[in-house]
Scaffold this motif. Structure first.
Motif, PDB file in Angstrom:
ATOM      1  N   LEU A 244       0.935 -17.553  -8.244  1.00  0.00           N
ATOM      2  CA  LEU A 244       2.483 -17.507  -7.784  1.00  0.00           C
ATOM      3  C   LEU A 244       2.778 -16.252  -7.055  1.00  0.00           C
ATOM      4  O   LEU A 244       3.478 -16.173  -6.199  1.00  0.00           O
ATOM      5  CB  LEU A 244       3.036 -17.249  -9.230  1.00  0.00           C
ATOM      6  CG  LEU A 244       4.658 -17.162  -9.288  1.00  0.00           C
ATOM      7  CD1 LEU A 244       5.367 -18.254  -8.627  1.00  0.00           C
ATOM      8  CD2 LEU A 244       5.009 -16.842 -10.659  1.00  0.00           C
ATOM      9  N   SER A 245       2.134 -15.222  -7.398  1.00  0.00           N
ATOM     10  CA  SER A 245       2.132 -13.985  -6.535  1.00  0.00           C
ATOM     11  C   SER A 245       1.828 -14.091  -5.276  1.00  0.00           C
ATOM     12  O   SER A 245       2.408 -13.525  -4.093  1.00  0.00           O
ATOM     13  CB  SER A 245       1.528 -12.766  -7.333  1.00  0.00           C
ATOM     14  OG  SER A 245       2.135 -12.476  -8.530  1.00  0.00           O
TER      15      SER A 245
ATOM     16  N   ALA B 125      13.142 -17.027  -6.562  1.00  0.00           N
ATOM     17  CA  ALA B 125      12.480 -18.054  -7.640  1.00  0.00           C
ATOM     18  C   ALA B 125      11.169 -17.222  -8.308  1.00  0.00           C
ATOM     19  O   ALA B 125      11.055 -17.421  -9.515  1.00  0.00           O
ATOM     20  CB  ALA B 125      12.226 -19.359  -7.336  1.00  0.00           C
ATOM     21  N   SER B 126      10.231 -16.921  -7.509  1.00  0.00           N
ATOM     22  CA  SER B 126       9.098 -16.423  -7.823  1.00  0.00           C
ATOM     23  C   SER B 126       9.314 -15.394  -8.941  1.00  0.00           C
ATOM     24  O   SER B 126       8.833 -14.986 -10.063  1.00  0.00           O
ATOM     25  CB  SER B 126       8.018 -16.041  -6.882  1.00  0.00           C
ATOM     26  OG  SER B 126       7.547 -17.295  -6.219  1.00  0.00           O
ATOM     27  N   LEU B 127      10.212 -14.031  -8.194  1.00  0.00           N
ATOM     28  CA  LEU B 127      10.451 -13.081  -9.015  1.00  0.00           C
ATOM     29  C   LEU B 127      11.256 -13.291 -10.453  1.00  0.00           C
ATOM     30  O   LEU B 127      10.887 -12.678 -11.317  1.00  0.00           O
ATOM     31  CB  LEU B 127      11.469 -12.200  -8.037  1.00  0.00           C
ATOM     32  CG  LEU B 127      10.811 -11.588  -6.968  1.00  0.00           C
ATOM     33  CD1 LEU B 127      11.765 -10.655  -6.110  1.00  0.00           C
ATOM     34  CD2 LEU B 127      10.033 -10.502  -7.336  1.00  0.00           C
ATOM     35  N   ASP B 128      12.131 -14.397 -10.426  1.00  0.00           N
ATOM     36  CA  ASP B 128      12.705 -14.730 -11.590  1.00  0.00           C
ATOM     37  C   ASP B 128      11.785 -15.306 -12.544  1.00  0.00           C
ATOM     38  O   ASP B 128      11.641 -15.007 -14.057  1.00  0.00           O
ATOM     39  CB  ASP B 128      13.785 -15.866 -11.370  1.00  0.00           C
ATOM     40  CG  ASP B 128      15.152 -15.550 -10.390  1.00  0.00           C
ATOM     41  OD1 ASP B 128      15.238 -14.156 -10.586  1.00  0.00           O
ATOM     42  OD2 ASP B 128      15.885 -16.170  -9.990  1.00  0.00           O
ATOM     43  N   ALA B 129      10.804 -15.970 -12.216  1.00  0.00           N
ATOM     44  CA  ALA B 129       9.599 -16.475 -12.983  1.00  0.00           C
ATOM     45  C   ALA B 129       8.790 -15.416 -13.531  1.00  0.00           C
ATOM     46  O   ALA B 129       8.563 -15.455 -14.681  1.00  0.00           O
ATOM     47  CB  ALA B 129       8.838 -17.410 -12.258  1.00  0.00           C
TER      48      ALA B 129
ATOM     49  N   LEU C 287       4.308  -9.127 -18.768  1.00  0.00           N
ATOM     50  CA  LEU C 287       3.064  -8.428 -17.821  1.00  0.00           C
ATOM     51  C   LEU C 287       2.349  -7.521 -18.611  1.00  0.00           C
ATOM     52  O   LEU C 287       3.317  -6.554 -19.384  1.00  0.00           O
ATOM     53  CB  LEU C 287       3.600  -8.009 -16.722  1.00  0.00           C
ATOM     54  CG  LEU C 287       4.028  -9.043 -15.785  1.00  0.00           C
ATOM     55  CD1 LEU C 287       4.762  -8.507 -14.230  1.00  0.00           C
ATOM     56  CD2 LEU C 287       2.808 -10.008 -15.269  1.00  0.00           C
ATOM     57  N   SER C 288       1.139  -7.126 -18.739  1.00  0.00           N
ATOM     58  CA  SER C 288       0.524  -5.925 -19.380  1.00  0.00           C
ATOM     59  C   SER C 288       0.725  -4.736 -18.574  1.00  0.00           C
ATOM     60  O   SER C 288       0.610  -4.704 -17.471  1.00  0.00           O
ATOM     61  CB  SER C 288      -1.120  -6.415 -19.579  1.00  0.00           C
ATOM     62  OG  SER C 288      -1.557  -5.474 -20.260  1.00  0.00           O
TER      63      SER C 288
ATOM     64  N   GLY D 181      -1.903  -8.973  -8.464  1.00  0.00           N
ATOM     65  CA  GLY D 181      -1.303  -9.989  -7.818  1.00  0.00           C
ATOM     66  C   GLY D 181       0.252  -9.549  -7.723  1.00  0.00           C
ATOM     67  O   GLY D 181       0.928  -9.412  -6.721  1.00  0.00           O
ATOM     68  N   VAL D 182       0.848  -9.447  -8.922  1.00  0.00           N
ATOM     69  CA  VAL D 182       2.198  -9.180  -9.037  1.00  0.00           C
ATOM     70  C   VAL D 182       2.500  -7.692  -8.599  1.00  0.00           C
ATOM     71  O   VAL D 182       3.475  -7.448  -7.644  1.00  0.00           O
ATOM     72  CB  VAL D 182       2.563  -9.108 -10.441  1.00  0.00           C
ATOM     73  CG1 VAL D 182       4.055  -8.506 -10.683  1.00  0.00           C
ATOM     74  CG2 VAL D 182       2.341 -10.546 -10.963  1.00  0.00           C
ATOM     75  N   ALA D 183       1.589  -6.813  -8.817  1.00  0.00           N
ATOM     76  CA  ALA D 183       1.970  -5.478  -8.307  1.00  0.00           C
ATOM     77  C   ALA D 183       1.874  -5.436  -6.760  1.00  0.00           C
ATOM     78  O   ALA D 183       2.417  -4.791  -5.861  1.00  0.00           O
ATOM     79  CB  ALA D 183       0.853  -4.423  -8.755  1.00  0.00           C
ATOM     80  N   CYS D 184       0.801  -6.400  -6.049  1.00  0.00           N
ATOM     81  CA  CYS D 184       0.799  -6.453  -4.670  1.00  0.00           C
ATOM     82  C   CYS D 184       2.199  -6.990  -4.146  1.00  0.00           C
ATOM     83  O   CYS D 184       2.655  -6.519  -2.977  1.00  0.00           O
ATOM     84  CB  CYS D 184      -0.412  -7.217  -4.103  1.00  0.00           C
ATOM     85  SG  CYS D 184      -1.795  -6.411  -4.439  1.00  0.00           S
ATOM     86  N   LEU D 185       2.713  -8.131  -4.781  1.00  0.00           N
ATOM     87  CA  LEU D 185       3.777  -8.767  -4.245  1.00  0.00           C
ATOM     88  C   LEU D 185       5.115  -7.693  -4.401  1.00  0.00           C
ATOM     89  O   LEU D 185       5.728  -7.383  -3.466  1.00  0.00           O
ATOM     90  CB  LEU D 185       4.379  -9.882  -5.171  1.00  0.00           C
ATOM     91  CG  LEU D 185       5.484 -10.428  -4.945  1.00  0.00           C
ATOM     92  CD1 LEU D 185       5.887 -11.037  -3.444  1.00  0.00           C
ATOM     93  CD2 LEU D 185       5.939 -11.467  -6.086  1.00  0.00           C
ATOM     94  N   LEU D 186       5.281  -6.839  -5.317  1.00  0.00           N
ATOM     95  CA  LEU D 186       6.238  -5.969  -5.596  1.00  0.00           C
ATOM     96  C   LEU D 186       6.241  -4.832  -4.555  1.00  0.00           C
ATOM     97  O   LEU D 186       7.042  -4.414  -4.044  1.00  0.00           O
ATOM     98  CB  LEU D 186       6.392  -5.419  -6.758  1.00  0.00           C
ATOM     99  CG  LEU D 186       6.698  -6.419  -8.075  1.00  0.00           C
ATOM    100  CD1 LEU D 186       6.819  -6.027  -9.342  1.00  0.00           C
ATOM    101  CD2 LEU D 186       7.748  -7.416  -7.791  1.00  0.00           C
ATOM    102  N   GLY D 187       4.852  -4.262  -4.482  1.00  0.00           N
ATOM    103  CA  GLY D 187       4.779  -3.106  -3.648  1.00  0.00           C
ATOM    104  C   GLY D 187       4.973  -3.608  -1.843  1.00  0.00           C
ATOM    105  O   GLY D 187       5.635  -2.881  -1.203  1.00  0.00           O
TER     106      GLY D 187
END
Length: 204
Positions: A97-98, A132-136, A142-143, A153-159
């Motif tokens: 997803l990310s 939509a990905s951010l909403d999901a 998340l830990s 992966g999420v950290a890379c997307l948000l960064g």
């Protein structure tokens, strides 16, 4: 090992974060490249994409998920990629997803840069995919401790979103995701791998 990268790439950052989390960063030489113009990169990766990892024996790996999986295995396995079951499926699902949202973000950035010349009809689709990905992700627990490939992966997307569009309010309406990112942004592996503008010929 040699990691061919652009410092603007969220996928190259993903590999660097993985290497830091696994204690392997010191074994990797960073080779900055412009994947749009550097013929040396296509000589080792037919796709001419970053990241590309060249192992000590000359074997070449590309695509961030494959490279991160190799690094995890090299470090003993099971740290970034849970070995089996629901936790493994979750990690792979959130990585996918990310990565997909980060791909859409990269394409959106390029499309917006070209928009002065020609409006890209794909821009709304990229924007919807990211939103939509951010909403999901807002609904995902998340830990803050077990940093698997999902969290990487999420950290890379948000960064990447903060790097390319610091003025855009992706945090609005997503308090859990925003709080998680605030806590994670100071993690040493994320500080060490922060995006920066290229020192080679820049391209989108």
């Amino acid at each position: 090992m040699q990691l061919w990268l652009a410092f603007t790439s969220p996928f190259a950052r993903k590999v660097r974060i993985a290497a830091h989390e696994l204690g392997l960063a010191g074994e990797i030489e960073l080779v900055e490249t412009d994947p749009w113009t550097d013929p040396r990169l296509r000589a080792v990766n037919p796709l001419a994409k970053v990241p590309t990892l060249i192992l000590e024996d000359g074997e070449v790996l590309y695509e961030s998920s494959a490279i991160c999986d190799h690094l995890d295995e090299r470090a003993g396995g099971g740290r970034l990629f849970p070995r089996s079951g629901r936790e493994r499926r979750r990690a792979l699902r959130l990585q996918g997803l990310s990565d997909g949202a980060a791909t859409a973000a990269g394409r959106l950035f390029a499309a917006e840069r070209r928009a002065a010349l020609q409006v890209d009809p794909m821009i709304p689709r990229f924007e919807r995919a990211i939103a939509a990905s951010l909403d999901a992700l807002e609904a995902e627990p998340l830990s803050r401790e077990a940093f698997t490939i999902a969290e990487v992966g999420v950290a890379c997307l948000l960064g990447y979103l903060d790097f390319r569009w610091p003025e855009r309010a992706w945090r609005a309406g997503r308090p859990a995701l925003a709080d998680w990112w605030t806590a994670m942004a100071e993690r040493p592996s994320l500080v060490e791998t922060a995006h920066r503008l290229p020192t080679v010929d820049p391209r989108p």
